[in-house]
Design a protein around this motif. Structure first.
Motif, short mmCIF file in Angstrom:
data_model
loop_
_atom_site.label_atom_id
_atom_site.label_comp_id
_atom_site.label_asym_id
_atom_site.label_seq_id
_atom_site.Cartn_x
_atom_site.Cartn_y
_atom_site.Cartn_z
N PHE A 138 0.83 -1.19 0.00
CA PHE A 138 0.00 0.00 0.00
C PHE A 138 0.87 1.26 0.00
O PHE A 138 2.01 1.23 0.50
CB PHE A 138 -0.88 0.06 1.25
N SER A 139 0.31 2.34 -0.52
CA SER A 139 0.94 3.65 -0.37
C SER A 139 0.87 4.05 1.10
O SER A 139 0.15 3.43 1.90
CB SER A 139 0.23 4.69 -1.22
N THR A 140 1.58 5.08 1.47
CA THR A 140 1.60 5.54 2.87
C THR A 140 0.20 5.84 3.39
O THR A 140 -0.17 5.43 4.51
CB THR A 140 2.50 6.79 3.01
N ILE A 141 -0.58 6.56 2.59
CA ILE A 141 -1.94 6.91 3.02
C ILE A 141 -2.81 5.67 3.14
O ILE A 141 -3.57 5.51 4.10
CB ILE A 141 -2.57 7.92 2.03
N ASP A 142 -2.70 4.76 2.17
CA ASP A 142 -3.54 3.57 2.21
C ASP A 142 -3.15 2.62 3.33
O ASP A 142 -3.98 1.83 3.80
CB ASP A 142 -3.51 2.86 0.85
N LYS A 143 -1.92 2.67 3.79
CA LYS A 143 -1.53 1.90 4.98
C LYS A 143 -2.33 2.38 6.19
O LYS A 143 -2.82 1.57 6.99
CB LYS A 143 -0.04 2.06 5.26
N ILE A 144 -2.47 3.71 6.30
CA ILE A 144 -3.24 4.28 7.42
C ILE A 144 -4.71 3.90 7.29
O ILE A 144 -5.35 3.50 8.27
CB ILE A 144 -3.07 5.82 7.45
N ILE A 145 -5.24 4.01 6.06
CA ILE A 145 -6.65 3.66 5.83
C ILE A 145 -6.90 2.21 6.21
O ILE A 145 -7.87 1.89 6.92
CB ILE A 145 -7.03 3.91 4.36
N GLU A 146 -6.02 1.32 5.77
CA GLU A 146 -6.21 -0.11 6.04
C GLU A 146 -6.19 -0.40 7.54
O GLU A 146 -7.00 -1.19 8.05
CB GLU A 146 -5.13 -0.93 5.33
N LYS A 147 -5.27 0.23 8.24
CA LYS A 147 -5.16 0.01 9.69
C LYS A 147 -6.43 0.45 10.40
O LYS A 147 -6.97 -0.27 11.26
CB LYS A 147 -3.94 0.77 10.23
N PHE A 148 -6.95 1.64 10.06
CA PHE A 148 -8.16 2.12 10.72
C PHE A 148 -9.39 1.32 10.30
O PHE A 148 -10.28 1.06 11.12
CB PHE A 148 -8.36 3.61 10.44
N LYS A 149 -9.45 0.91 9.03
CA LYS A 149 -10.56 0.07 8.58
C LYS A 149 -10.63 -1.21 9.40
O LYS A 149 -11.70 -1.65 9.81
CB LYS A 149 -10.40 -0.27 7.09
N SER A 150 -9.47 -1.80 9.63
CA SER A 150 -9.43 -3.07 10.36
C SER A 150 -10.03 -2.94 11.75
O SER A 150 -10.65 -3.87 12.28
CB SER A 150 -8.00 -3.60 10.44
N ARG A 151 -9.82 -1.78 12.39
CA ARG A 151 -10.32 -1.57 13.76
C ARG A 151 -11.84 -1.45 13.81
O ARG A 151 -12.45 -1.67 14.86
CB ARG A 151 -9.68 -0.32 14.35
N ALA A 152 -12.42 -1.09 12.67
CA ALA A 152 -13.88 -0.95 12.63
C ALA A 152 -14.55 -2.22 12.12
O ALA A 152 -15.78 -2.31 12.13
CB ALA A 152 -14.26 0.22 11.73
N MET A 153 -13.76 -3.20 11.69
CA MET A 153 -14.33 -4.38 11.05
C MET A 153 -14.65 -5.48 12.05
O MET A 153 -13.93 -5.72 13.01
CB MET A 153 -13.38 -4.88 9.95
N TYR A 154 -15.75 -6.16 11.77
CA TYR A 154 -16.19 -7.28 12.59
C TYR A 154 -15.38 -8.54 12.28
O TYR A 154 -15.05 -9.32 13.19
CB TYR A 154 -17.68 -7.53 12.30
N PHE A 155 -15.05 -8.74 11.00
CA PHE A 155 -14.24 -9.89 10.59
C PHE A 155 -13.24 -9.43 9.53
O PHE A 155 -13.60 -9.12 8.41
CB PHE A 155 -15.13 -11.01 10.03
N TYR A 156 -11.98 -9.35 9.96
CA TYR A 156 -10.90 -8.92 9.07
C TYR A 156 -10.06 -10.16 8.74
O TYR A 156 -9.45 -10.75 9.63
CB TYR A 156 -10.04 -7.86 9.74
N SER A 157 -10.03 -10.54 7.48
CA SER A 157 -9.29 -11.75 7.11
C SER A 157 -8.47 -11.53 5.85
O SER A 157 -8.74 -10.63 5.05
CB SER A 157 -10.26 -12.92 6.89
N VAL A 158 -7.46 -12.38 5.68
CA VAL A 158 -6.66 -12.43 4.46
C VAL A 158 -6.55 -13.89 4.02
O VAL A 158 -6.83 -14.80 4.79
CB VAL A 158 -5.26 -11.82 4.67
N ARG A 159 -6.11 -14.09 2.76
CA ARG A 159 -6.13 -15.44 2.21
C ARG A 159 -4.76 -16.12 2.15
O ARG A 159 -4.65 -17.24 1.64
CB ARG A 159 -6.74 -15.41 0.80
#
Length: 383
Positions: A138-159
């Motif tokens: 991710f770009s620097t900004i999208d790293k921040i977005i992804e981190k905050f998104k994860s905190r709001a998510m009920y189920f955060y998964s990767v494959r």
């Protein structure tokens, strides 16, 4: 009188790369599974009608039924069910590979919008989930977005485990695993007859993209790829007398696959399939192939699902998705690394000498991932 159980409401936005069969199949697989757990509300604004038909989206599932935008419909439903204990609202994010490389004004705007939306949804009880995804870089900004998104998510998964490690580097504390949705695709039932002995089948398949994203030295990559493909043609098509079929699942691969066909048309029996494969044609083609050689993840997984042996011909550092998923599945012996010189013949001989054992390992792998997926869906959607 006993009250009837009210189904969950599941919101999803299926926008994707419409020219990529892999993305079509994993989105269809996701919808097929989610329908078991509730009523779908699908954002079809800007989505081609043929794509809606492929995903078997009904008029009753389209958000346009509610005469509001997708986001507003989601908010209204969430507010209505705030005090209902027997119904939950889910917002399911897109599967597939999520990455970015550059910073621009849109990224900065998305930072505020995305974080605001996700935390608003969390506060009013919406369960935000993502199944079957890989992430990064991710770009620097999208790293921040992804981190905050994860905190709001009920189920955060990767494959895959590489995405797990990347998420942890971003500071994401809870990362669950969910297999690529292609492992759970609905197989087409047909009357095609093919040999159960992989080595007895008449042809092999090549299906390649020209180069990975963000590659600096494209010509060097293609040179290394062709060196390996030349060896495969010599060893399999000429020495073992196999026909060569060249096909493509992604529309942007057409020109490169045609150039591969032209390269070998005077060396062996080559057939280039001019049309892009669809959900109906992949079974007939893949199920009758001995081996499928590709640097496309879902070409390889579909090949496994339909009974052929998939061999990933990749530059390992440049193909993180494939390397991660094949490593997790203990299938790295089916990887030919084009950045390593002159060992592809040994890899091919090792595969052909152990083809029955490899087939058993693949079948066990598919069975394991399908059970995992079903179990996780049940857990997440029924809690």
């Amino acid at each position: 009188m006993k009250k009837s159980k009210i189904k969950n409401i599941i919101f999803i936005n299926p926008k994707t790369q419409y020219g990529n069969l892999g993305d079509i199949v994993i989105n269809k697989t996701l919808l097929d599974n989610l329908r078991k757990y509730g009523n779908l509300v699908i954002n079809v604004n800007g989505v081609p009608e043929w794509f809606c038909q492929e995903l078997e989206i009904t008029d009753d599932e389209k958000v346009s039924k509610y005469k509001m935008s997708f986001k507003m419909t989601l908010l209204v439903f969430a507010l209505k069910t705030l005090f209902q204990t027997n119904q939950k609202i889910y917002f399911v994010l897109n599967p597939g590979h999520h990455y970015s490389s550059s910073i621009n004004i849109k990224n900065l705007g998305n930072l505020v919008k995305t974080i605001s939306l996700f935390f608003t949804l969390k506060i009013i009880g919406v369960r935000i989930c993502r199944f079957g995804a890989s992430i990064g870089p991710f770009s620097t900004i999208d790293k921040i977005i992804e981190k905050f998104k994860s905190r709001a998510m009920y189920f955060y998964s990767v494959r895959d485990s590489k995405s797990t490690k990347y998420a942890e580097k971003l500071g994401i504390n809870k990362v669950d695993y969910f297999p690529d949705l292609a492992w759970s695709m609905k197989l087409i039932s047909t009357n095609y007859i093919f040999s159960n002995n992989v080595l007895d089948r008449e042809y092999i398949i090549f299906s390649f993209r020209e180069y990975p994203h963000e590659l600096e030295n494209i010509e060097n990559f293609k040179k290394n790829l062709y060196i390996v493909l030349d060896s495969i043609v010599e060893e399999i098509c000429i020495n073992l007398d196999k026909k060569l079929f060249i096909s493509y699942q992604v529309d942007s691969d057409y020109e490169f696959c045609r150039s591969i066909s032209n390269r070998y048309k005077n060396k062996c029996n080559v057939t280039f399939i001019e049309h892009q494969l669809d959900t109906q044609s992949i079974y007939k083609l893949y199920s009758q192939a001995s081996f499928i050689f590709s640097n496309r993840l879902h070409v390889l997984i579909f090949g496994m699902m339909y009974g052929s042996i998939p061999i990933a011909v990749i530059d390992e550092p440049r193909h993180d998705k494939i390397t991660g998923i094949f490593s997790d599945a203990n299938l790295m012996r089916l990887v030919v690394d084009i950045s390593q010189n002159n060992h592809e013949i040994e890899v091919l001989k090792e595969i052909t000498n152990n083809v029955n054992l490899i087939k058993q390992d693949i079948d066990l792998c598919i069975n394991k991932y399908q059970k995992n997926s079903k179990s996780i869906f049940n857990c997440v959607m029924h809690e």
